[in-house]
Design a protein around this motif. Structure first.
Motif, PDB file in Angstrom:
ATOM      1  N   ARG A  24      50.592  39.645  43.151  1.00  8.76           N
ATOM      2  CA  ARG A  24      51.467  38.794  42.360  1.00  8.76           C
ATOM      3  C   ARG A  24      50.808  38.424  41.019  1.00  8.76           C
ATOM      4  O   ARG A  24      51.426  38.487  39.957  1.00  8.76           O
ATOM      5  CB  ARG A  24      51.757  37.519  43.167  1.00  8.76           C
ATOM      6  N   LEU A  25      49.545  38.051  41.105  1.00  5.30           N
ATOM      7  CA  LEU A  25      48.840  37.648  39.887  1.00  5.30           C
ATOM      8  C   LEU A  25      48.674  38.817  38.929  1.00  5.30           C
ATOM      9  O   LEU A  25      48.695  38.657  37.708  1.00  5.30           O
ATOM     10  CB  LEU A  25      47.473  37.055  40.251  1.00  5.30           C
ATOM     11  N   GLU A  26      48.531  40.017  39.522  1.00  2.06           N
ATOM     12  CA  GLU A  26      48.402  41.217  38.679  1.00  2.06           C
ATOM     13  C   GLU A  26      49.699  41.407  37.893  1.00  2.06           C
ATOM     14  O   GLU A  26      49.694  41.683  36.692  1.00  2.06           O
ATOM     15  CB  GLU A  26      48.128  42.433  39.562  1.00  2.06           C
ATOM     16  N   LYS A  27      50.825  41.207  38.589  1.00  4.54           N
ATOM     17  CA  LYS A  27      52.123  41.344  37.942  1.00  4.54           C
ATOM     18  C   LYS A  27      52.287  40.320  36.828  1.00  4.54           C
ATOM     19  O   LYS A  27      52.841  40.586  35.772  1.00  4.54           O
ATOM     20  CB  LYS A  27      53.234  41.140  38.992  1.00  4.54           C
ATOM     21  N   GLU A  28      51.792  39.126  37.099  1.00  8.03           N
ATOM     22  CA  GLU A  28      51.899  38.064  36.092  1.00  8.03           C
ATOM     23  C   GLU A  28      50.934  38.271  34.927  1.00  8.03           C
ATOM     24  O   GLU A  28      50.948  37.532  33.954  1.00  8.03           O
ATOM     25  CB  GLU A  28      51.614  36.687  36.737  1.00  8.03           C
ATOM     26  N   GLY A  29      50.036  39.253  35.100  1.00 11.47           N
ATOM     27  CA  GLY A  29      49.091  39.548  34.023  1.00 11.47           C
ATOM     28  C   GLY A  29      47.863  38.668  34.013  1.00 11.47           C
ATOM     29  O   GLY A  29      47.163  38.568  33.018  1.00 11.47           O
ATOM     30  N   TYR A  30      47.616  37.977  35.139  1.00  6.36           N
ATOM     31  CA  TYR A  30      46.466  37.080  35.169  1.00  6.36           C
ATOM     32  C   TYR A  30      45.194  37.729  35.695  1.00  6.36           C
ATOM     33  O   TYR A  30      44.103  37.258  35.408  1.00  6.36           O
ATOM     34  CB  TYR A  30      46.795  35.840  35.996  1.00  6.36           C
ATOM     35  N   VAL A  31      45.359  38.730  36.549  1.00  5.18           N
ATOM     36  CA  VAL A  31      44.155  39.430  37.027  1.00  5.18           C
ATOM     37  C   VAL A  31      44.358  40.923  36.839  1.00  5.18           C
ATOM     38  O   VAL A  31      45.496  41.409  36.729  1.00  5.18           O
ATOM     39  CB  VAL A  31      43.857  39.157  38.521  1.00  5.18           C
ATOM     40  N   GLN A  32      43.238  41.623  36.755  1.00  2.67           N
ATOM     41  CA  GLN A  32      43.327  43.081  36.715  1.00  2.67           C
ATOM     42  C   GLN A  32      42.282  43.678  37.629  1.00  2.67           C
ATOM     43  O   GLN A  32      41.333  43.016  38.037  1.00  2.67           O
ATOM     44  CB  GLN A  32      43.156  43.564  35.286  1.00  2.67           C
ATOM     45  N   ARG A  33      42.481  44.974  37.901  1.00  2.00           N
ATOM     46  CA  ARG A  33      41.619  45.636  38.873  1.00  2.00           C
ATOM     47  C   ARG A  33      40.813  46.735  38.185  1.00  2.00           C
ATOM     48  O   ARG A  33      41.331  47.440  37.328  1.00  2.00           O
ATOM     49  CB  ARG A  33      42.490  46.243  39.958  1.00  2.00           C
ATOM     50  N   LYS A  34      39.540  46.795  38.522  1.00  2.00           N
ATOM     51  CA  LYS A  34      38.733  47.952  38.127  1.00  2.00           C
ATOM     52  C   LYS A  34      38.251  48.582  39.412  1.00  2.00           C
ATOM     53  O   LYS A  34      37.386  48.000  40.085  1.00  2.00           O
ATOM     54  CB  LYS A  34      37.548  47.491  37.272  1.00  2.00           C
ATOM     55  N   GLU A  35      38.828  49.676  39.792  1.00  2.00           N
ATOM     56  CA  GLU A  35      38.583  50.274  41.112  1.00  2.00           C
ATOM     57  C   GLU A  35      38.817  49.219  42.191  1.00  2.00           C
ATOM     58  O   GLU A  35      39.899  48.679  42.280  1.00  2.00           O
ATOM     59  CB  GLU A  35      37.162  50.853  41.167  1.00  2.00           C
ATOM     60  N   ASP A  36      37.747  48.876  42.954  1.00  2.00           N
ATOM     61  CA  ASP A  36      37.966  47.892  44.010  1.00  2.00           C
ATOM     62  C   ASP A  36      37.647  46.472  43.576  1.00  2.00           C
ATOM     63  O   ASP A  36      37.700  45.553  44.364  1.00  2.00           O
ATOM     64  CB  ASP A  36      37.092  48.244  45.228  1.00  2.00           C
ATOM     65  N   LEU A  37      37.280  46.305  42.342  1.00  2.00           N
ATOM     66  CA  LEU A  37      36.843  44.990  41.881  1.00  2.00           C
ATOM     67  C   LEU A  37      37.907  44.340  41.002  1.00  2.00           C
ATOM     68  O   LEU A  37      38.655  45.027  40.299  1.00  2.00           O
ATOM     69  CB  LEU A  37      35.534  45.124  41.104  1.00  2.00           C
ATOM     70  N   TRP A  38      37.957  43.028  41.074  1.00  2.00           N
ATOM     71  CA  TRP A  38      38.991  42.288  40.350  1.00  2.00           C
ATOM     72  C   TRP A  38      38.367  41.393  39.294  1.00  2.00           C
ATOM     73  O   TRP A  38      37.253  40.912  39.440  1.00  2.00           O
ATOM     74  CB  TRP A  38      39.795  41.418  41.322  1.00  2.00           C
ATOM     75  N   TYR A  39      39.112  41.176  38.212  1.00  2.00           N
ATOM     76  CA  TYR A  39      38.637  40.214  37.218  1.00  2.00           C
ATOM     77  C   TYR A  39      39.806  39.472  36.593  1.00  2.00           C
ATOM     78  O   TYR A  39      40.945  39.932  36.621  1.00  2.00           O
ATOM     79  CB  TYR A  39      37.790  40.919  36.156  1.00  2.00           C
ATOM     80  N   LEU A  40      39.497  38.341  35.970  1.00  2.00           N
ATOM     81  CA  LEU A  40      40.519  37.525  35.314  1.00  2.00           C
ATOM     82  C   LEU A  40      40.765  38.074  33.910  1.00  2.00           C
ATOM     83  O   LEU A  40      39.823  38.370  33.183  1.00  2.00           O
ATOM     84  CB  LEU A  40      40.050  36.074  35.189  1.00  2.00           C
ATOM     85  N   THR A  41      42.025  38.195  33.547  1.00  2.00           N
ATOM     86  CA  THR A  41      42.329  38.559  32.159  1.00  2.00           C
ATOM     87  C   THR A  41      42.192  37.307  31.308  1.00  2.00           C
ATOM     88  O   THR A  41      41.948  36.224  31.825  1.00  2.00           O
ATOM     89  CB  THR A  41      43.777  39.058  32.038  1.00  2.00           C
ATOM     90  N   GLU A  42      42.375  37.444  30.013  1.00  2.00           N
ATOM     91  CA  GLU A  42      42.212  36.277  29.155  1.00  2.00           C
ATOM     92  C   GLU A  42      43.266  35.222  29.499  1.00  2.00           C
ATOM     93  O   GLU A  42      42.942  34.055  29.675  1.00  2.00           O
ATOM     94  CB  GLU A  42      42.311  36.666  27.690  1.00  2.00           C
ATOM     95  N   SER A  43      44.522  35.658  29.633  1.00  2.00           N
ATOM     96  CA  SER A  43      45.552  34.665  29.992  1.00  2.00           C
ATOM     97  C   SER A  43      45.284  34.111  31.384  1.00  2.00           C
ATOM     98  O   SER A  43      45.514  32.936  31.648  1.00  2.00           O
ATOM     99  CB  SER A  43      46.947  35.281  29.908  1.00  2.00           C
ATOM    100  N   GLY A  44      44.780  34.947  32.277  1.00  2.00           N
ATOM    101  CA  GLY A  44      44.376  34.482  33.603  1.00  2.00           C
ATOM    102  C   GLY A  44      43.281  33.441  33.469  1.00  2.00           C
ATOM    103  O   GLY A  44      43.248  32.454  34.214  1.00  2.00           O
ATOM    104  N   GLY A  45      42.380  33.656  32.536  1.00  2.00           N
ATOM    105  CA  GLY A  45      41.305  32.705  32.297  1.00  2.00           C
ATOM    106  C   GLY A  45      41.853  31.348  31.915  1.00  2.00           C
ATOM    107  O   GLY A  45      41.423  30.322  32.444  1.00  2.00           O
ATOM    108  N   TYR A  46      42.868  31.363  31.021  1.00  2.00           N
ATOM    109  CA  TYR A  46      43.473  30.089  30.629  1.00  2.00           C
ATOM    110  C   TYR A  46      44.122  29.388  31.810  1.00  2.00           C
ATOM    111  O   TYR A  46      43.939  28.204  32.026  1.00  2.00           O
ATOM    112  CB  TYR A  46      44.511  30.310  29.502  1.00  2.00           C
ATOM    113  N   GLU A  47      44.891  30.188  32.551  1.00  2.00           N
ATOM    114  CA  GLU A  47      45.586  29.634  33.715  1.00  2.00           C
ATOM    115  C   GLU A  47      44.583  29.043  34.722  1.00  2.00           C
ATOM    116  O   GLU A  47      44.735  27.925  35.189  1.00  2.00           O
ATOM    117  CB  GLU A  47      46.426  30.745  34.374  1.00  2.00           C
ATOM    118  N   ALA A  48      43.557  29.839  35.023  1.00  2.00           N
ATOM    119  CA  ALA A  48      42.572  29.395  36.014  1.00  2.00           C
ATOM    120  C   ALA A  48      41.827  28.167  35.514  1.00  2.00           C
ATOM    121  O   ALA A  48      41.551  27.237  36.282  1.00  2.00           O
ATOM    122  CB  ALA A  48      41.582  30.521  36.310  1.00  2.00           C
ATOM    123  N   HIS A  49      41.530  28.159  34.237  1.00  2.00           N
ATOM    124  CA  HIS A  49      40.820  27.026  33.656  1.00  2.00           C
ATOM    125  C   HIS A  49      41.626  25.737  33.836  1.00  2.00           C
ATOM    126  O   HIS A  49      41.085  24.702  34.225  1.00  2.00           O
ATOM    127  CB  HIS A  49      40.562  27.292  32.175  1.00  2.00           C
TER     128      HIS A  49
END
Lengths: 454, 251, 292
Positions: free
Chosen positions: A343-368
């Protein structure tokens, strides 16, 4: 069916009974509310059982069936039982529930003894005292109903006149005493009112089920409102409804006894309240819980990503995390994590690099935002006394943006003292790289600009 | 291996957090005081470790394994007010209850267990009161019975919830000497405590707690004005009158 | 054995069974839950009859056991959903009892049970309703049923004595050392249910409550040892039963009602005269304190 109803309603006797049970329902619902809030629901049960010997004694002394004397006898022995319960609790190590059960069963047993005595006497057969055990609403005659209605109306008027005092007394006895209310008298009065409500119900509902008339409408009303004045009205209405439904149903289905049907009608209303009442009902609570769980799960994933990023930035690791890392930080069902990440990937807040996940910039704002909000709440709970003016029961309604700026400032300072200020600026998120790289690349860009400007 | 390892422990009642992400590990053979203001979650911490209240998240390990499998290593002294002292039983019997975890299903505590229980009562100076009905004991004596029960559990890690509350001087002394004896035997004891005056005197280590862990470490390092301010925050006025800074700060 | 002896034996068995279980109920502050269960077993009995079309003991026991547990369970559910516990008990027992009474009157023609009998019991008929196996008369079937239930109860209490004891005294500690407190709770509630149903034929559903609570409460004022409390309670149960029977003979009144009344009298006497916890000794102690 409808015709049956009309026919039933045309019957003069049924009209009497209906009138009586409705008024009874109102009175017991209203007084039951007070009993419930004073946590004395089962005292009503004891009073009802204890009324039996009083009724029998009244019969033995007076000689014939007289509703007036029955009421007096029942009320006296009901009050005596309440008094005994108090004495036992106050003067021995026996606790309240045992005292209630003890007095209730012994009084009832003694009542049975008297009942068998009366049954052997010559006019025993016409006494109709057996009716008091299960109630026999159908056998109520005009005179009975007049007495029941009269008492019920008096009870309602007294309650209405003294509502303010009774309310205060029920809510906070010590405070009531403090402002000079005669609490002893009020206690006695309330007990007398409850006993009277019990006593007039005995003929219709019977000693065993009378407790339900006090408890069930009151507890059902509790689901619809938080205020005593409304609760009393709702409880009275539910009591009236149960009385009406029970009487009509039982007179239409010929064989069914009225008392139990009234009680079951009240139970059905209780179940409806329990399940469907707004805010407090199970459905509404369940939906709310479902919504909250959904929000919490999403927030938890973002918050965990943020926390891990914060830690990783200190040790200068990459801001990339496996699902296992997320799960060890905060336990969660794997399937739930998967669906939330998707769901978060769809919202553009997280992205995947192979099996690893990271917060996108907008995800960073949201999480913050989320982390900031939660940590401020955490600080608030630590200093609840200090921030007593903020009244937050749970963190569902907590939103730091709604807090006054000076209070917020104080909270932020405390948050800094506890080293809980979210340290990672949202702008550093985005690539899942280590922070230093990011910073250096930013610096490099800056320099490029500087060079260009030169 | 650490006797107590708590990781990211969160406990919430009705979505209101009582403990927030508490993480710590206790060293072996220390007396640890858990200190914090009222409602800071001190008792809840013990109850969560012992599985008496549900955890919202996080985990607890006793010597590297879940509490469930390590029950026999753990002794527990609940708050005195948590039980009904009118229960018809005597002091020895209550202490024997400490043996139930070892005795197992369908069996009665035997002679050996009774001997252990008597020994435990002796250690807290209550041997003469073995036959006394528990409601006839003073508050301090009741507390000592609870301590004896924990001793009878013959554990390696002990959790005690406010054992010093409302006890007389003799009991206080008895508890202190008992704590030191347990420590001398290399046992780990975690005590919820609310009297700031005596923290330095009683405990090697201190855990400052207010919903979250504020600080944990050797008492002389942790029990500082700064940390106490962080723990008690808004209730500093109370703090000033209770502990003068010179008392708290190490020379 | 004579008619009277059988009745006294039946009453005594009720007294012993109820007296022992009652102690635990009192100590766990569950007297009113027991009261509730003793009412709702009526529904269990009616349902058992409607399902099995027989009034045989075993069906009754199973039916009552199930409804008894259901009662305890529903009270628990309502309580955990935010209803205060006494109100939860009140709602559950009156509903189930009312349902039982309605079923009973709806199928009145088919069920040979009448409500008054269910409430007050009919101990006078007990000796005639005998158990016969292979043509041999083995005495009243109620005695057999009560005896069996008593033995089951005694075995269960013997097996789980220390678990019941610690989970009654200190549930937190019990949970901490790994005792399944909820299992013990429901075990006791099943014991209450089967005891009630076995006693109900003789003393009636309501008066079972008197036998469950009064002897235990009396014993609670007399002793400080759990085991002694169990024994004293059982003895008081027996005395109430026998005394009640004779009183009923003399005044020609309901036997079960008179048993409850005698139990009440014994309690009242103990409440005033008990050497340690009685009203009188407390007053005297206070007086001597003042004069000192």
């Amino acid at each position: 069916m409808f015709n049956d109803l009309i026919l039933t309603l045309q019957d003069a006797n049924t009209q009497w009974v209906l009138f009586g049970t409705i008024l009874l329902g109102v009175a017991s619902g209203v007084l039951g509310s007070f009993a419930l809030l004073r946590k004395q629901s089962l005292i009503g049960d004891a009073m009802a059982h204890a009324a039996l010997p009083g009724i029998c004694l009244a019969f033995l002394l007076y000689g014939t069936k007289s509703i007036g004397w029955f009421l007096v006898g029942a009320a006296l022995s009901g009050l005596l039982a309440t008094y005994f319960i108090q004495v036992i609790i106050n003067h021995s190590r026996i606790k309240e529930d045992t005292a209630i059960g003890l007095v209730l069963s012994v009084f009832f047993g003694f009542g049975i003894v008297l009942l068998t005595k009366i049954a052997q006497s010559e006019n025993g057969n016409q006494s109709g005292l057996d009716d008091f055990i299960f109630g026999q609403a159908a056998s109520l005659v005009g005179n009975d109903v007049r007495v029941i209605s009269g008492v019920a109306v008096v009870l309602l008027i007294v309650t209405w006149l003294l509502f303010k005092e009774l309310k205060l007394f029920t809510f906070d006895r010590q405070f009531a005493q403090g402002i000079g209310l005669p609490t002893g008298l009020l206690n006695g009065l309330l007990m007398a009112l409850i006993v009277s409500a019990v006593v007039i119900g005995l003929q219709a509902v019977g000693v065993i089920l009378m407790a339900a008339m006090l408890i069930t409408p009151a507890i059902s009303a509790r689901y619809w409102t938080d205020r005593l004045d409304r609760m009393v009205i709702v409880a009275g209405t539910i009591g009236a409804l149960s009385g009406m439904l029970g009487t009509l149903l039982s007179s239409m289905a010929n064989r069914l006894p009225t008392g139990p049907v009234i009680v079951l009608s009240a139970t059905v209303i209780f179940l409806i309240s329990l399940i469907f009442a707004p805010n407090r009902g199970l459905v509404s609570k369940g939906l709310k819980l479902y919504r909250i769980r959904k929000i919490v799960a999403r927030e938890t994933v973002l918050q965990t990503m943020y926390d891990l990023s914060e830690e990783a930035s200190i040790t200068n690791k990459k801001l990339l995390f496996s699902k296992e890392e997320l799960l060890t930080r905060r336990k969660m069902a794997v399937r739930k994590l998967d669906s939330n990440l998707k769901r978060l990937e769809k919202e553009g807040y997280v992205q995947r690099k192979e099996d690893l996940w990271y917060l996108t910039e907008s995800g960073g704002y949201e999480a913050h935002e989320i982390v900031l909000n939660n940590r401020l709440f955490e600080i608030y709970t630590m200093y609840e006394m200090k921030f007593a003016s903020l009244q937050f029961a749970t963190n569902d309604v907590w939103d730091y943006k709604h807090i006054g700026s000076s209070t917020l400032h104080e909270l932020e300072q405390l948050m800094a003292v506890h080293e809980r200020t979210p340290k990672l600026e949202p702008k550093y998120f985005g690539e899942g790289e280590t922070l230093r790289k990011k910073k250096s690349s930013q610096r490099a860009e800056k320099r490029k600009k500087e060079v260009k400007s030169l | 291996m650490n006797p107590i390892q708590v990781s990211n422990l969160t406990v919430a009642y009705d979505r209101k957090p009582v403990l927030q992400e508490v993480t710590f590990q206790m060293p072996e053979g220390k007396l640890i005081g858990v200190v914090g203001p009222n409602g800071a979650g001190k008792s809840t911490l013990i109850k969560a470790i012992l599985g008496l209240v549900p955890k919202a998240s996080g985990s607890v390990e006793i010597y590297g394994k879940s509490y469930r499998t390590q029950r026999k290593l753990v002794g527990y002294v609940p708050q005195r007010g948590s039980v009904d002292w009118d229960f018809p039983t005597n002091a020895l019997d209550v202490v024997l209850m400490g043996r139930y975890g070892h005795v197992g299903w369908f069996r009665r505590p035997g002679k050996k267990d009774t001997a252990i229980a008597m020994q435990a009562l002796d250690k807290v100076g209550m041997k003469e009161y073995a036959d006394r009905q528990i409601s006839q004991l003073s508050g301090g004596q009741q507390q000592r019975v609870f301590l004896a029960r924990a001793l009878a559990q013959d554990a390696t890690v002990y959790f005690m919830d406010e054992p010093f509350v409302g006890v007389d001087a003799a009991t206080e002394k008895a508890i202190i000497s008992l704590l030191n004896e347990l420590k001398a035997q290399g046992k780990t004891v975690l005590v919820v405590h609310h009297d700031l005056q005596t923290v330095k005197e009683y405990f090697d280590w201190t855990l400052l707690l207010n919903k979250q862990k504020i600080a944990l470490g050797p008492t002389e390092e942790v029990f500082t004005v700064e940390n106490l301010q962080k723990t008690y925050g808004g209730r500093l006025a109370f703090l000033d009158s209770q502990v003068s800074p010179s008392y708290v700060v190490q020379p | 054995m004579s008619y009277g002896t059988w009745i006294m034996l039946t009453g005594s068995l009720v007294g012993v069974s109820c007296g022992i279980i009652g102690c635990f109920l009192i100590l766990r502050k569950m007297a009113m839950l027991a009261d509730a269960i003793s009412h709702t077993v009526l529904l269990g009995i009616v349902l058992a009859y409607l399902v099995s079309h027989s009034l045989e003991g075993i069906y009754m026991l199973v039916g009552a056991g199930i409804i008894g547990l259901l009662t305890a369970f529903l009270v628990q559910v309502l309580h955990s959903s935010g209803v205060q516990s006494d109100a939860a008990i009140g709602v559950v027992f009156t509903s189930l009892f009312a349902f039982g009474v309605i079923l009973l009157s709806a199928f009145a023609g088919k069920v040979h049970l009448d409500v008054n009998h269910a409430l007050m019991g009919e101990i006078t008929f007990i000796p005639w309703n005998t158990l016969t196996i292979g043509g041999m008369d083995l005495g009243p079937s109620a005695v057999w049923m009560l005896g069996t239930v008593l033995i089951i109860n005694l075995i269960l209490i013997f097996l789980f004595y220390k678990e019941i004891k610690i989970s009654s005294f200190d549930p937190a500690m019990a949970t901490a050392i790994g005792i399944p407190v909820m299992f013990i709770h429901y075990l006791l509630m099943s014991m209450v249910s089967i005891t009630t149903v076995a006693s109900f034929d003789s003393v009636g559903a309501i008066l079972v409550v008197a036998m469950l609570i009064v002897p235990g409460a009396t014993a609670y004022l007399l002793t400080d040892k759990l085991l002694a409390m169990l024994i004293i309670s059982a003895v008081i149960g027996v005395i109430s039963a026998i005394g009640g029977y004779y009183a009923a003979l003399v005044w020609n009144i309901s036997i079960s009602g008179s048993m409850a009344s005698i139990a009440g009298l014994i309690f009242a006497a103990t409440f005033i005269l008990s050497p340690r916890y009685g009203l009188l000794s407390k007053l005297l102690a206070r007086k001597s304190l003042i004069t000192e």
